[in-house]
Design a protein around this motif. Structure first.
Motif, PDB file in Angstrom:
ATOM      1  N   PRO A  87      10.200  -9.096  -5.617  1.00  0.00           N
ATOM      2  CA  PRO A  87       9.993  -8.840  -4.192  1.00  0.00           C
ATOM      3  C   PRO A  87       8.998  -7.712  -3.923  1.00  0.00           C
ATOM      4  O   PRO A  87       8.437  -7.624  -2.833  1.00  0.00           O
ATOM      5  CB  PRO A  87      11.392  -8.471  -3.687  1.00  0.00           C
ATOM      6  N   ASN A  88       8.751  -6.873  -4.909  1.00  0.00           N
ATOM      7  CA  ASN A  88       7.801  -5.783  -4.704  1.00  0.00           C
ATOM      8  C   ASN A  88       6.373  -6.280  -4.493  1.00  0.00           C
ATOM      9  O   ASN A  88       5.599  -5.659  -3.776  1.00  0.00           O
ATOM     10  CB  ASN A  88       7.842  -4.809  -5.889  1.00  0.00           C
ATOM     11  N   PHE A  89       6.030  -7.394  -5.130  1.00  0.00           N
ATOM     12  CA  PHE A  89       4.671  -7.911  -4.983  1.00  0.00           C
ATOM     13  C   PHE A  89       4.382  -8.325  -3.538  1.00  0.00           C
ATOM     14  O   PHE A  89       3.331  -8.029  -2.992  1.00  0.00           O
ATOM     15  CB  PHE A  89       4.410  -9.083  -5.923  1.00  0.00           C
ATOM     16  N   SER A  90       5.321  -9.014  -2.920  1.00  0.00           N
ATOM     17  CA  SER A  90       5.084  -9.457  -1.542  1.00  0.00           C
ATOM     18  C   SER A  90       4.992  -8.268  -0.588  1.00  0.00           C
ATOM     19  O   SER A  90       4.170  -8.251   0.334  1.00  0.00           O
ATOM     20  CB  SER A  90       6.158 -10.445  -1.079  1.00  0.00           C
ATOM     21  N   ILE A  91       5.821  -7.252  -0.818  1.00  0.00           N
ATOM     22  CA  ILE A  91       5.763  -6.048   0.019  1.00  0.00           C
ATOM     23  C   ILE A  91       4.432  -5.338  -0.184  1.00  0.00           C
ATOM     24  O   ILE A  91       3.767  -4.938   0.776  1.00  0.00           O
ATOM     25  CB  ILE A  91       6.945  -5.105  -0.300  1.00  0.00           C
ATOM     26  N   LEU A  92       4.020  -5.206  -1.431  1.00  0.00           N
ATOM     27  CA  LEU A  92       2.756  -4.550  -1.747  1.00  0.00           C
ATOM     28  C   LEU A  92       1.583  -5.300  -1.118  1.00  0.00           C
ATOM     29  O   LEU A  92       0.712  -4.695  -0.485  1.00  0.00           O
ATOM     30  CB  LEU A  92       2.580  -4.459  -3.267  1.00  0.00           C
ATOM     31  N   GLU A  95       1.599  -4.844   2.776  1.00  0.00           N
ATOM     32  CA  GLU A  95       1.176  -3.513   3.220  1.00  0.00           C
ATOM     33  C   GLU A  95      -0.297  -3.259   2.925  1.00  0.00           C
ATOM     34  O   GLU A  95      -0.991  -2.619   3.722  1.00  0.00           O
ATOM     35  CB  GLU A  95       2.064  -2.441   2.596  1.00  0.00           C
ATOM     36  N   CYS A  96      -0.791  -3.757   1.793  1.00  0.00           N
ATOM     37  CA  CYS A  96      -2.232  -3.642   1.508  1.00  0.00           C
ATOM     38  C   CYS A  96      -3.039  -4.393   2.556  1.00  0.00           C
ATOM     39  O   CYS A  96      -4.043  -3.886   3.063  1.00  0.00           O
ATOM     40  CB  CYS A  96      -2.551  -4.200   0.120  1.00  0.00           C
ATOM     41  N   THR A  97      -2.593  -5.593   2.887  1.00  0.00           N
ATOM     42  CA  THR A  97      -3.295  -6.400   3.887  1.00  0.00           C
ATOM     43  C   THR A  97      -3.317  -5.695   5.231  1.00  0.00           C
ATOM     44  O   THR A  97      -4.350  -5.645   5.904  1.00  0.00           O
ATOM     45  CB  THR A  97      -2.635  -7.790   4.018  1.00  0.00           C
ATOM     46  N   ARG A  98      -2.198  -5.133   5.630  1.00  0.00           N
ATOM     47  CA  ARG A  98      -2.133  -4.400   6.911  1.00  0.00           C
ATOM     48  C   ARG A  98      -3.068  -3.198   6.918  1.00  0.00           C
ATOM     49  O   ARG A  98      -3.788  -2.959   7.878  1.00  0.00           O
ATOM     50  CB  ARG A  98      -0.711  -3.926   7.183  1.00  0.00           C
ATOM     51  N   ALA A  99      -3.034  -2.420   5.843  1.00  0.00           N
ATOM     52  CA  ALA A  99      -3.878  -1.217   5.781  1.00  0.00           C
ATOM     53  C   ALA A  99      -5.355  -1.579   5.794  1.00  0.00           C
ATOM     54  O   ALA A  99      -6.158  -0.912   6.456  1.00  0.00           O
ATOM     55  CB  ALA A  99      -3.539  -0.411   4.528  1.00  0.00           C
ATOM     56  N   LEU A 100      -5.723  -2.630   5.084  1.00  0.00           N
ATOM     57  CA  LEU A 100      -7.126  -3.041   5.047  1.00  0.00           C
ATOM     58  C   LEU A 100      -7.563  -3.637   6.385  1.00  0.00           C
ATOM     59  O   LEU A 100      -8.708  -3.443   6.809  1.00  0.00           O
ATOM     60  CB  LEU A 100      -7.351  -4.042   3.915  1.00  0.00           C
ATOM     61  N   ALA A 101      -6.683  -4.368   7.050  1.00  0.00           N
ATOM     62  CA  ALA A 101      -7.023  -5.009   8.319  1.00  0.00           C
ATOM     63  C   ALA A 101      -7.430  -3.991   9.375  1.00  0.00           C
ATOM     64  O   ALA A 101      -8.284  -4.279  10.219  1.00  0.00           O
ATOM     65  CB  ALA A 101      -5.853  -5.856   8.816  1.00  0.00           C
ATOM     66  N   VAL A 102      -6.846  -2.814   9.330  1.00  0.00           N
ATOM     67  CA  VAL A 102      -7.205  -1.752  10.269  1.00  0.00           C
ATOM     68  C   VAL A 102      -8.699  -1.442  10.175  1.00  0.00           C
ATOM     69  O   VAL A 102      -9.336  -1.084  11.150  1.00  0.00           O
ATOM     70  CB  VAL A 102      -6.366  -0.479   9.989  1.00  0.00           C
ATOM     71  N   ILE A 105     -11.144  -5.234   6.732  1.00  0.00           N
ATOM     72  CA  ILE A 105     -11.420  -5.581   5.344  1.00  0.00           C
ATOM     73  C   ILE A 105     -10.423  -6.647   4.914  1.00  0.00           C
ATOM     74  O   ILE A 105      -9.228  -6.529   5.167  1.00  0.00           O
ATOM     75  CB  ILE A 105     -11.311  -4.344   4.428  1.00  0.00           C
ATOM     76  N   MET A 106     -10.939  -7.699   4.281  1.00  0.00           N
ATOM     77  CA  MET A 106     -10.077  -8.784   3.821  1.00  0.00           C
ATOM     78  C   MET A 106      -9.539  -8.492   2.429  1.00  0.00           C
ATOM     79  O   MET A 106     -10.180  -7.823   1.636  1.00  0.00           O
ATOM     80  CB  MET A 106     -10.864 -10.099   3.745  1.00  0.00           C
ATOM     81  N   LEU A 107      -8.363  -9.035   2.140  1.00  0.00           N
ATOM     82  CA  LEU A 107      -7.773  -8.942   0.815  1.00  0.00           C
ATOM     83  C   LEU A 107      -7.826 -10.328   0.191  1.00  0.00           C
ATOM     84  O   LEU A 107      -7.431 -11.309   0.810  1.00  0.00           O
ATOM     85  CB  LEU A 107      -6.315  -8.475   0.899  1.00  0.00           C
ATOM     86  N   VAL A 108      -8.339 -10.397  -1.034  1.00  0.00           N
ATOM     87  CA  VAL A 108      -8.383 -11.649  -1.777  1.00  0.00           C
ATOM     88  C   VAL A 108      -7.464 -11.495  -2.972  1.00  0.00           C
ATOM     89  O   VAL A 108      -7.600 -10.547  -3.750  1.00  0.00           O
ATOM     90  CB  VAL A 108      -9.821 -11.969  -2.258  1.00  0.00           C
ATOM     91  N   LEU A 109      -6.518 -12.396  -3.104  1.00  0.00           N
ATOM     92  CA  LEU A 109      -5.566 -12.356  -4.210  1.00  0.00           C
ATOM     93  C   LEU A 109      -6.097 -13.205  -5.356  1.00  0.00           C
ATOM     94  O   LEU A 109      -6.446 -14.365  -5.171  1.00  0.00           O
ATOM     95  CB  LEU A 109      -4.202 -12.883  -3.770  1.00  0.00           C
ATOM     96  N   THR A 110      -6.172 -12.612  -6.539  1.00  0.00           N
ATOM     97  CA  THR A 110      -6.575 -13.326  -7.744  1.00  0.00           C
ATOM     98  C   THR A 110      -5.449 -13.188  -8.748  1.00  0.00           C
ATOM     99  O   THR A 110      -5.005 -12.080  -9.047  1.00  0.00           O
ATOM    100  CB  THR A 110      -7.869 -12.719  -8.327  1.00  0.00           C
TER     101      THR A 110
END
Length: 167
Positions: A87-92, A95-102, A105-110
């Motif tokens: 469950p930590n991955f989804s939370i991480l 929160e990364c997506t939210r912080a970058l969206a401000v 900035i887009m987040l790409v998951l690889t």
């Protein structure tokens, strides 16, 4: 030309916005980027034209023009199943997506899985006479330190140069 007149046709461009606003592409660009002086009247005309034409900035075109993708890659080095089990991955990720969206900035998951255990890591920079190429090389060296030059290739952001760089 109004957005409904273009229904089913190409996306509106900054040229369309300029034409609708009775202004120049330069004025439209300054309004859209928020850089440079634009009179209040011209500013209002451009914003009105943006609404009327239905113009939406093309993120990829802007990235090419500014040589900044405004994208961060999140590389998951764990096996794929861990993404859904832990469950930590989804939370991480959230929160990364939210912080970058401000910062727009887009987040790409690889999902790299077992591939990150490889011994040789390399990079393909962009042209070294551009800020993007220089910054990509600096970031690579910042993480890995002084590396063998054979692990660094210079490309031009095309698929062909990428294929040629990684035989």
């Amino acid at each position: 030309m109004a957005a409904d007149e273009r229904a089913g046709h190409r996306r509106p461009t900054t040229n369309d916005v300029a034409s609708e606003a009775w202004g120049s592409r330069g004025t439209v660009s300054r309004v859209l980027t928020g850089e440079g002086y634009v009179s209040k009247g011209a500013w209002a005309a451009v914003l009105k034209a943006v609404r009327q034409t239905g113009y939406v900035a093309n993120r990829h075109a802007r990235g090419l023009a500014t040589q900044r993708s405004k994208t961060v890659a999140f590389v998951l080095s764990e096996p794929r199943h861990r993404l859904f089990e832990d469950p930590n991955f989804s939370i991480l990720l959230r929160e990364c997506t939210r912080a970058l969206a401000v910062h727009d900035i887009m987040l790409v998951l690889t999902i790299a899985g077992d591939q990150t255990g490889r011994e040789r890591v390399a990079t393909i920079t962009g042209p070294l006479d551009t800020p993007g190429g220089v910054e990509r090389l600096a970031g690579f060296r910042n993480v890995l330190g002084d590396v063998d030059r054979s692990r660094i290739a210079t490309g031009d952001y095309s698929r062909e140069s990428g294929s040629a760089a990684m035989p």
